[in-house]
Design a protein around this motif. Structure first.
Motif, PDB file in Angstrom:
ATOM      1  N   LEU A  98       2.865   6.241  41.341  1.00 38.78           N
ATOM      2  CA  LEU A  98       2.697   4.972  42.037  1.00 38.78           C
ATOM      3  C   LEU A  98       2.354   3.889  41.015  1.00 38.78           C
ATOM      4  O   LEU A  98       1.176   3.652  40.714  1.00 38.78           O
ATOM      5  CB  LEU A  98       1.584   5.077  43.093  1.00 38.78           C
ATOM      6  CG  LEU A  98       1.674   6.274  44.055  1.00 38.78           C
ATOM      7  CD1 LEU A  98       0.466   6.305  44.978  1.00 38.78           C
ATOM      8  CD2 LEU A  98       2.963   6.210  44.869  1.00 38.78           C
ATOM      9  N   PRO A  99       3.347   3.218  40.447  1.00 36.97           N
ATOM     10  CA  PRO A  99       3.088   2.275  39.353  1.00 36.97           C
ATOM     11  C   PRO A  99       2.266   1.057  39.750  1.00 36.97           C
ATOM     12  O   PRO A  99       1.696   0.396  38.886  1.00 36.97           O
ATOM     13  CB  PRO A  99       4.500   1.861  38.904  1.00 36.97           C
ATOM     14  CG  PRO A  99       5.389   2.169  40.056  1.00 36.97           C
ATOM     15  CD  PRO A  99       4.790   3.348  40.752  1.00 36.97           C
ATOM     16  N   GLN A 100       2.173   0.754  41.059  1.00 31.10           N
ATOM     17  CA  GLN A 100       1.418  -0.430  41.485  1.00 31.10           C
ATOM     18  C   GLN A 100      -0.096  -0.189  41.452  1.00 31.10           C
ATOM     19  O   GLN A 100      -0.878  -1.121  41.605  1.00 31.10           O
ATOM     20  CB  GLN A 100       1.827  -0.843  42.907  1.00 31.10           C
ATOM     21  CG  GLN A 100       3.276  -1.260  43.050  1.00 31.10           C
ATOM     22  CD  GLN A 100       4.216  -0.079  43.233  1.00 31.10           C
ATOM     23  OE1 GLN A 100       3.791   1.070  43.261  1.00 31.10           O
ATOM     24  NE2 GLN A 100       5.504  -0.356  43.355  1.00 31.10           N
ATOM     25  N   MET A 101      -0.532   1.041  41.274  1.00 26.29           N
ATOM     26  CA  MET A 101      -1.945   1.366  41.256  1.00 26.29           C
ATOM     27  C   MET A 101      -2.629   0.693  40.065  1.00 26.29           C
ATOM     28  O   MET A 101      -2.183   0.840  38.934  1.00 26.29           O
ATOM     29  CB  MET A 101      -2.112   2.889  41.171  1.00 26.29           C
ATOM     30  CG  MET A 101      -3.514   3.401  41.418  1.00 26.29           C
ATOM     31  SD  MET A 101      -3.644   5.172  40.982  1.00 26.29           S
ATOM     32  CE  MET A 101      -2.278   5.871  41.890  1.00 26.29           C
ATOM     33  N   HIS A 102      -3.715  -0.079  40.309  1.00 26.00           N
ATOM     34  CA  HIS A 102      -4.297  -0.800  39.183  1.00 26.00           C
ATOM     35  C   HIS A 102      -5.810  -1.010  39.260  1.00 26.00           C
ATOM     36  O   HIS A 102      -6.408  -1.477  38.296  1.00 26.00           O
ATOM     37  CB  HIS A 102      -3.631  -2.169  39.045  1.00 26.00           C
ATOM     38  CG  HIS A 102      -3.939  -3.107  40.184  1.00 26.00           C
ATOM     39  ND1 HIS A 102      -3.323  -3.001  41.420  1.00 26.00           N
ATOM     40  CD2 HIS A 102      -4.793  -4.147  40.287  1.00 26.00           C
ATOM     41  CE1 HIS A 102      -3.791  -3.936  42.220  1.00 26.00           C
ATOM     42  NE2 HIS A 102      -4.686  -4.646  41.559  1.00 26.00           N
ATOM     43  N   CYS A 103      -6.447  -0.703  40.373  1.00 28.11           N
ATOM     44  CA  CYS A 103      -7.880  -0.993  40.459  1.00 28.11           C
ATOM     45  C   CYS A 103      -8.576   0.000  41.393  1.00 28.11           C
ATOM     46  O   CYS A 103      -7.952   0.873  41.993  1.00 28.11           O
ATOM     47  CB  CYS A 103      -8.116  -2.419  40.955  1.00 28.11           C
ATOM     48  SG  CYS A 103      -7.585  -2.688  42.672  1.00 28.11           S
ATOM     49  N   SER A 104      -9.895  -0.165  41.519  1.00 30.54           N
ATOM     50  CA  SER A 104     -10.689   0.751  42.339  1.00 30.54           C
ATOM     51  C   SER A 104     -10.334   0.654  43.818  1.00 30.54           C
ATOM     52  O   SER A 104     -10.448   1.631  44.563  1.00 30.54           O
ATOM     53  CB  SER A 104     -12.183   0.478  42.129  1.00 30.54           C
ATOM     54  OG  SER A 104     -12.482  -0.884  42.373  1.00 30.54           O
ATOM     55  N   SER A 105      -9.882  -0.519  44.262  1.00 28.58           N
ATOM     56  CA  SER A 105      -9.455  -0.669  45.657  1.00 28.58           C
ATOM     57  C   SER A 105      -8.242   0.208  45.941  1.00 28.58           C
ATOM     58  O   SER A 105      -8.136   0.829  47.001  1.00 28.58           O
ATOM     59  CB  SER A 105      -9.111  -2.133  45.960  1.00 28.58           C
ATOM     60  OG  SER A 105     -10.271  -2.921  46.016  1.00 28.58           O
ATOM     61  N   CYS A 106      -7.324   0.247  44.984  1.00 27.77           N
ATOM     62  CA  CYS A 106      -6.135   1.102  45.130  1.00 27.77           C
ATOM     63  C   CYS A 106      -6.560   2.557  45.290  1.00 27.77           C
ATOM     64  O   CYS A 106      -6.059   3.286  46.160  1.00 27.77           O
ATOM     65  CB  CYS A 106      -5.217   0.970  43.920  1.00 27.77           C
ATOM     66  SG  CYS A 106      -4.690  -0.717  43.556  1.00 27.77           S
ATOM     67  N   LEU A 107      -7.460   2.977  44.409  1.00 29.80           N
ATOM     68  CA  LEU A 107      -7.924   4.371  44.447  1.00 29.80           C
ATOM     69  C   LEU A 107      -8.550   4.685  45.803  1.00 29.80           C
ATOM     70  O   LEU A 107      -8.264   5.727  46.412  1.00 29.80           O
ATOM     71  CB  LEU A 107      -8.932   4.585  43.318  1.00 29.80           C
ATOM     72  CG  LEU A 107      -9.358   6.021  43.006  1.00 29.80           C
ATOM     73  CD1 LEU A 107      -9.725   6.150  41.523  1.00 29.80           C
ATOM     74  CD2 LEU A 107     -10.534   6.464  43.848  1.00 29.80           C
ATOM     75  N   TRP A 108      -9.404   3.780  46.302  1.00 28.69           N
ATOM     76  CA  TRP A 108     -10.085   4.000  47.578  1.00 28.69           C
ATOM     77  C   TRP A 108      -9.080   4.105  48.723  1.00 28.69           C
ATOM     78  O   TRP A 108      -9.156   5.011  49.556  1.00 28.69           O
ATOM     79  CB  TRP A 108     -11.061   2.849  47.839  1.00 28.69           C
ATOM     80  CG  TRP A 108     -11.793   2.966  49.148  1.00 28.69           C
ATOM     81  CD1 TRP A 108     -12.918   3.671  49.412  1.00 28.69           C
ATOM     82  CD2 TRP A 108     -11.405   2.361  50.398  1.00 28.69           C
ATOM     83  NE1 TRP A 108     -13.276   3.554  50.731  1.00 28.69           N
ATOM     84  CE2 TRP A 108     -12.365   2.753  51.360  1.00 28.69           C
ATOM     85  CE3 TRP A 108     -10.354   1.536  50.786  1.00 28.69           C
ATOM     86  CZ2 TRP A 108     -12.294   2.332  52.681  1.00 28.69           C
ATOM     87  CZ3 TRP A 108     -10.289   1.114  52.107  1.00 28.69           C
ATOM     88  CH2 TRP A 108     -11.250   1.515  53.035  1.00 28.69           C
ATOM     89  N   LEU A 109      -8.117   3.178  48.758  1.00 27.36           N
ATOM     90  CA  LEU A 109      -7.142   3.177  49.849  1.00 27.36           C
ATOM     91  C   LEU A 109      -6.274   4.431  49.814  1.00 27.36           C
ATOM     92  O   LEU A 109      -6.041   5.075  50.842  1.00 27.36           O
ATOM     93  CB  LEU A 109      -6.265   1.926  49.762  1.00 27.36           C
ATOM     94  CG  LEU A 109      -5.153   1.811  50.807  1.00 27.36           C
ATOM     95  CD1 LEU A 109      -5.736   1.810  52.215  1.00 27.36           C
ATOM     96  CD2 LEU A 109      -4.316   0.555  50.567  1.00 27.36           C
ATOM     97  N   LEU A 110      -5.799   4.798  48.612  1.00 22.17           N
ATOM     98  CA  LEU A 110      -4.893   5.943  48.507  1.00 22.17           C
ATOM     99  C   LEU A 110      -5.582   7.257  48.827  1.00 22.17           C
ATOM    100  O   LEU A 110      -4.933   8.215  49.246  1.00 22.17           O
ATOM    101  CB  LEU A 110      -4.297   5.993  47.093  1.00 22.17           C
ATOM    102  CG  LEU A 110      -3.315   4.849  46.779  1.00 22.17           C
ATOM    103  CD1 LEU A 110      -2.983   4.802  45.307  1.00 22.17           C
ATOM    104  CD2 LEU A 110      -2.039   4.996  47.615  1.00 22.17           C
TER     105      LEU A 110
END
Length: 799
Positions: A98-110
């Motif tokens: 998932l190349p759009q992953m870039h921050c802690s919010s991404c990690l939390w949502l995924l």
């Protein structure tokens, strides 16, 4: 000269991008497009709006809509089986990039996907690799549904042809196990040896023997298991008639173990089991630290990493999904907007605007008409087209280009690390000292020959040199990695420190891969004229026309009549009753353009008003980077584009820089060879397949990658495009790396001198060895970590 710009003030609540003049308003918030608003509503309905509180504007832009049924190929059982890692009667495990992953919010949502789709049982994120491992119940949801869900919330999976071919990585934890065993045994041997260090009552002689034999038992796993890492390396080097630094390490371990075992069995002493296990323990820490830094990245990539898994095939008027290996000669393929052409073919329907920058470096899309050949590796930037396959994937131009012999060969004359060269001299010096000691005691007191020789080999172990190198390299790799500059291995640090020539690709390296700077040269356009030009430009599918329409504020509600598009030249129409023509100078004025600048001319009411000139958009702060490199390194630019940017680059790089344009992949390779034949140590920075040969040939090849699913060819290093302006600091840190290693080595030499002073006398006690060995290792750790971290902090590479 009048430069047109769009004024944008409002930031999108979801992605943070600037909204247009009329943002989409919903739920009291502003969005740049309907896509971002839709993602917000999906998360809001599922109670996942904490996503926005962890990081500000954490989402990815949804301006470009994803084609419906884009992941239809995941319903193909053959393709699905090649992608999943595990499947049983109830659940499927799959790892998606998932190349759009870039921050802690991404990690939390995924990691909360199960709240969006109950059939998803769990999702675990590897943030460094930008991968998510999803476990789902395939009885209730399909792999395609999972991909569609991720896409709907802004994390479109990037699935390439390479994903079907590669074997699943096997995590090698052997070094971790070896380290654990060595650490346990080292700590316990030290603990059991303390009574003897401090002097034990003669009445407790039985206890002394018990402790000694316990130390023997604890040393066996370290000697036979943990140290095997060094045995393998030393044996490989000896087979090639080379004495690497692991060879004297192995000798020190064997001599220490043999001498210690002899002392315990003969009852003459307790031996040096603590020193032996300590050597192995600290060495393994350094190796693991170094390995961990770059094991996350793939530097060996080829064109299949960029190719899609499947494409749409048309047969008897019906569309079906076909995987790339199944594409045959004379198949008709449907290529969608922004989709890569997987095989050479003839355009049979539609008008193509092919972006070949990935292959040739040419920045502007090339227009193709029906009947013309289009090549694999190009990306269609216009509407859907159909092609008739004339060469299978394995025989296409792109595949042949990648597989060329000169692109595949290893670099000649790879230099060995200076640490290995130092270790050679160090090892021979140690042997010389041991020999002199043996000769001296053979005359004075033969009884002390064996104790003095073995003591010298034990205390003068070059482990401090290896420790200083591995720990410094490990920390430098970690610091560079945190700044998004990833090296293939530690040896590249030294190679970077030697370079004296820096060569840049232009398109995608110095310039951004998306967008151009557009200026209007001519009579200033009135507001009404701008609206008319924008309205006409918005009717065309040509990328240049689209860019002009966006620049002038998008298509307006002007009345367009008698619209006509002249293939290869431009468009004309009556706009609100006024004749407007935009296109080439030949169409607009009947003259031939004198320069090679990418231009779109404008005529309003049969009068030429001026032209829009497209200039490459150079990356932010790239000028400051070039200025910092000018005085220290030779500079060159190798561009596949035309020389329209020659004046700009000459001004940026200075009069001494070498600028080459219209360079084919083989031309770039030859330029690098020529520089090397002049005695230069060359660093090459590029981003596409057209740079692959040059990157391979250069002493240091660096692939520049934007934070997206961009292709990064095989290279020695990968740098995030945003971190490129820090290149001078990265090079400086790599140069300082060698100084730190040498400084810590000098400190270790002082320890060795003290140790050898006692060793040659044949009076080296376990107490002295126990103090010197850990003290030497710990001081090396402090010097290497402290110095490299301090230097990085001074360079603002560490906070």
């Amino acid at each position: 000269m009048d430069q047109q710009t769009i004024q944008q003030q409002t930031a999108c609540f979801h992605c943070g991008e600037q909204c247009d003049k009329e943002p989409v308003i919903a739920h009291g918030k502003s969005f740049c497009c309907e896509g971002c608003k839709m993602v917000y509503e999906i998360l809001n309905d599922s109670g996942l709006c904490d996503y926005y509180t962890i990081s500000k504007n954490p989402g990815a832009s949804r301006r470009v809509a994803v084609r419906k049924d884009k992941f239809g190929f995941l319903n193909d059982e053959k393709i699905m089986q090649s992608l999943i890692s595990f499947r049983d009667a109830t659940q499927t495990h799959v790892t998606l990039y998932l190349p759009q992953m870039h921050c802690s919010s991404c990690l939390w949502l995924l990691e909360n996907l199960h709240r969006l789709q109950p059939a998803i049982l769990s999702s675990k994120v590897n943030f460094t690799r930008k991968e998510a491992t999803v476990v789902f119940d395939h009885r209730r949801v399909t792999l395609k549904d999972v991909a569609d869900l991720l896409t709907s919330i802004g994390y479109e999976p990037y699935i390439s042809f390479n994903d079907m071919k590669k074997t699943k990585p096997v995590i090698n934890k052997s070094k971790i196990y070896k380290l654990g065993v060595a650490g346990f045994c080292f700590a316990n041997i030290m603990l059991l040896s303390f009574p003897e260090y401090l002097g034990i009552n003669a009445a407790e002689e039985n206890l002394v023997q018990t402790f000694r034999w316990l130390n023997v038992l604890l040393s066996l796993p370290v000697f036979f298991f943990s140290a095997s890492e060094f045995y393998t390396s030393a044996w490989k080097s000896l087979k090639h008639k080379f004495l690497n630094i692991d060879a004297p390490i192995v000798l020190a371990v064997w001599v220490t173990f043999g001498r210690s075992l002899y002392e315990v069995i003969s009852g003459t002493g307790s031996g040096y089991f603590d020193s032996m296990t300590g050597i192995v323990f600290f060495m393994l820490i350094g190796r693991i630290l170094q390995d961990k830094t770059y094991e996350q990245l793939s530097f060996e990539r080829d064109y299949t990493s960029y190719f899609p898994v499947a494409v749409t095939k048309i047969f008897n008027g019906k569309e079906s999904t076909v995987s790339l290996p199944d594409i045959k000669l004379n198949d008709t393929l449907l290529i969608h907007h922004e989709e890569l052409i997987p095989a050479d073919g003839i355009l049979t329907r539609g008008r193509a605007y092919i972006d070949y920058s990935f292959v040739t470096g040419e920045s502007m899309p090339v227009r193709k008409e029906m009947g013309e050949i289009v090549y694999a590796g190009g990306k269609q930037t216009g509407s859907n087209i159909e092609i008739l396959v004339i060469k299978e994937v394995a025989q296409s131009y792109l595949t042949k280009l990648w597989n060329r012999e000169e692109f595949q060969k290893d670099k000649a004359g790879t230099q060995l690390s200076f640490v290995h060269l130092l270790s050679r001299y160090f090892t021979w010096i140690v042997f010389a000292v041991a020999s002199v000691s043996a000769l001296y005691w053979s005359v004075i007191d033969p009884v002390k020959i064996w104790p003095s020789v073995t003591a010298v080999l034990i205390i003068a172990c070059p482990c401090a040199l290896l420790l200083s190198n591995t720990f410094t390299n490990g920390n430098i790799l970690r610091i560079l990695g945190r700044n998004k500059f990833y090296l293939r291995n530690a040896q590249i640090i030294e190679e970077i420190g030697k370079i004296d020539q820096v060569v840049f690709d232009k398109t995608g390296t110095l310039t951004t891969g998306a967008g151009s700077d557009i200026i209007f040269i001519g009579e200033p356009l009135s507001l009404k004229q701008k609206k008319m030009v924008a309205a006409l430009a918005s009717q065309s599918t040509h990328p240049a026309s689209k860019a002009i329409a966006v620049l002038l504020g998008g298509g307006s509600k002007c009345k367009i009549e008698d619209f006509s598009e002249i293939p290869g030249y431009g468009v004309e129409a009556l706009v609100d009753g006024t004749a407007v023509v935009i296109g080439s100078q030949r169409l607009v004025s009947g003259k031939t353009q004198q320069d090679e600048k990418t231009s779109v001319y404008v005529a309003i009411d049969h009068k030429v008003s001026g032209r829009f000139v497209f200039k490459n958009h150079y990356r932010n702060n790239i000028g400051e980077l070039i200025d910092s490199l000018k005085d220290h390194y030779g500079l060159a630019v190798l561009s596949g584009d035309n020389d329209s940017e020659a004046a700009t680059l000459a001004n940026m790089f200075g009069e001494h820089a070498q600028l080459y344009f219209q360079q084919k992949p083989e031309d770039k390779l030859q330029r690098i060879k020529q520089l090397q034949q002049q005695g230069k140590k060359v660093m090459m920075l590029g981003d596409g397949l057209n740079d692959a040969g040059a990157l391979k040939q250069a002493d240091v090849g660096i692939a520049v990658s934007d934070a997206s699913n961009n292709f990064t060819p095989a290279s020695d290093a990968i740098v995030d495009a945003a971190a490129l302006p820090k290149l001078q600091q990265f090079i400086k840190l790599c140069i300082i790396n060698k100084r730190i290693v040498l400084s810590s080595f000098i400190v270790s030499i002082l320890y060795n001198i003290v140790g050898i002073f006692f060793a040659v006398q044949g009076t080296l006690s376990p107490m002295i060895a126990a103090i010197l060995m850990p003290a030497s290792s710990l001081s090396i750790l402090l010097i290497t970590f402290g110095s490299s971290s301090f230097v990085a902090w001074k360079m603002k590479l560490l906070k």
